[in-house]
Design an enzyme around this catalytic site. Structure first.
Site, mmCIF file in Angstrom:
data_model
loop_
_atom_site.group_PDB
_atom_site.id
_atom_site.type_symbol
_atom_site.label_atom_id
_atom_site.label_comp_id
_atom_site.label_asym_id
_atom_site.label_seq_id
_atom_site.Cartn_x
_atom_site.Cartn_y
_atom_site.Cartn_z
ATOM 1 N N SER A 1 46.479 1.940 18.049
ATOM 2 C CA SER A 1 46.838 3.004 17.108
ATOM 3 C C SER A 1 48.357 3.165 16.995
ATOM 4 C CB SER A 1 46.221 4.321 17.574
ATOM 5 O OG SER A 1 44.847 4.138 17.829
HETATM 6 N N1 SAM Z 1 42.940 3.366 22.389
HETATM 7 C C1 SAM Z 1 43.110 2.012 21.942
HETATM 8 C C2 SAM Z 1 44.448 1.459 22.321
HETATM 9 O O1 SAM Z 1 45.231 2.174 22.955
HETATM 10 O O2 SAM Z 1 44.679 0.279 22.033
HETATM 11 C C3 SAM Z 1 42.872 1.831 20.457
HETATM 12 C C4 SAM Z 1 41.477 2.079 20.090
HETATM 13 S S1 SAM Z 1 40.913 1.317 18.628
HETATM 14 C C5 SAM Z 1 41.661 2.289 17.398
HETATM 15 C C6 SAM Z 1 39.226 1.865 18.736
HETATM 16 C C7 SAM Z 1 38.434 1.185 19.818
HETATM 17 O O3 SAM Z 1 37.201 1.856 19.956
HETATM 18 C C8 SAM Z 1 38.111 -0.263 19.490
HETATM 19 O O4 SAM Z 1 38.561 -1.080 20.526
HETATM 20 C C9 SAM Z 1 36.594 -0.267 19.384
HETATM 21 O O5 SAM Z 1 35.988 -1.469 19.805
HETATM 22 C C10 SAM Z 1 36.231 0.891 20.290
HETATM 23 N N2 SAM Z 1 34.904 1.452 20.081
HETATM 24 C C11 SAM Z 1 34.225 1.638 18.929
HETATM 25 N N3 SAM Z 1 33.029 2.188 19.183
HETATM 26 C C12 SAM Z 1 32.942 2.357 20.534
HETATM 27 C C13 SAM Z 1 31.965 2.876 21.415
HETATM 28 N N4 SAM Z 1 30.798 3.352 20.997
HETATM 29 N N5 SAM Z 1 32.227 2.900 22.729
HETATM 30 C C14 SAM Z 1 33.404 2.423 23.216
HETATM 31 N N6 SAM Z 1 34.371 1.915 22.435
HETATM 32 C C15 SAM Z 1 34.149 1.890 21.109
#
Ligand code: SAM
Length: 216
Positions: free
Chosen positions: A62
């Site tokens: 993000s």
């Molecule tokens: N916090 C992260 C960083 O610092 O790089 C960025 C997060 S990215 C915007 C969103 C993440 O949420 C993705 O890696 C995606 O695979 C994960 N995600 C989506 N659905 C999810 C779920 N049900 N449980 C865990 N992770 C999930």
């Protein structure tokens, strides 16, 4: 100070000037955590541009300003136990670790490949103690509950029941919530009862979708 260190300090100055970074602990975390360690080498030169960047599995790290807003809304303090939903690159988990202590952070991600990516990145950034879990974060992570804070970095259709039940009474959930998978508003919800929260809307945002049993 090397070029990355200078770029990091400049970005922090911008985030302070724009009102996104407000507290000393969150500011210190942004100064301490090397964002370049959480993106692939071809993106190093963009690590301190205030923008989301691609990471493996079609996901994103993000934008720093968005993460700053979320971490300030979470009212974090050293020693709090935090569940980070959506590990991605591990950058947000690293910032959380810098604020509350690595051993107090549990971070859950649905893609095993990203957990590996995050594990390598955290090691490269010399951040120890963060517990990384592969799983569906829409269900929280019951084995290590309750949490003082749950911070979600993927767009959810609603505040999941599991998050409420796994948050300590009076604790906070900070999550992007929206009726579509491409735009949300940041919701700050305080647990006030068994299945109750008092929620308020913070800033509009756009995260990748939260995919899972209580998600999309
Ligand atoms: N916090 C992260 C960083 O610092 O790089 C960025 C997060 S990215 C915007 C969103 C993440 O949420 C993705 O890696 C995606 O695979 C994960 N995600 C989506 N659905 C999810 C779920 N049900 N449980 C865990 N992770 C999930």
């Amino acid at each position: 100070m090397n070029d990355f260190g200078r770029a990091r300090a400049d970005l922090v100055d911008d985030l302070v000037r724009d009102g996104h970074l407000r507290s000393a602990p969150v500011r210190a975390a942004f100064l301490a955590v090397p964002r370049e360690r959480f993106v692939t080498e071809d993106l190093h030169r963009k690590a301190y541009v205030d923008t989301p960047l691609p990471i493996p599995m079609g996901q994103t790290i993000s934008a720093p300003s968005m993460i700053a807003i979320m971490l300030e809304e979470a009212e974090l303090a050293e020693g709090q136990k935090v569940l980070d939903v959506g590990t991605g690159s591990g950058y947000n988990a690293a910032l959380l670790a810098a604020i509350v202590g690595g051993a107090n952070v549990v971070s859950i991600e649905r893609h095993a490949g990203l957990v590996d990516f995050a594990r390598q990145n955290l090691a490269a950034a010399e951040i120890a103690g963060v517990r990384l879990v592969v799983g569906d974060g829409t269900l929280g992570y019951e084995p290590l509950a309750p949490y003082d804070r749950i911070v979600v970095t993927a767009g959810a259709p609603r505040i999941a029941k599991s998050w409420v039940r796994q948050t300590r009474m009076g604790g906070l959930i900070v999550a992007p919530v929206g009726r579509s998978t491409f735009s949300q508003v940041l919701v700050v919800a305080r647990r006030t009862g068994e299945d109750r929260v008092e929620a308020r809307e913070s800033t509009p945002c756009a995260f990748v979708p939260l995919v899972g049993r209580e998600g999309w």
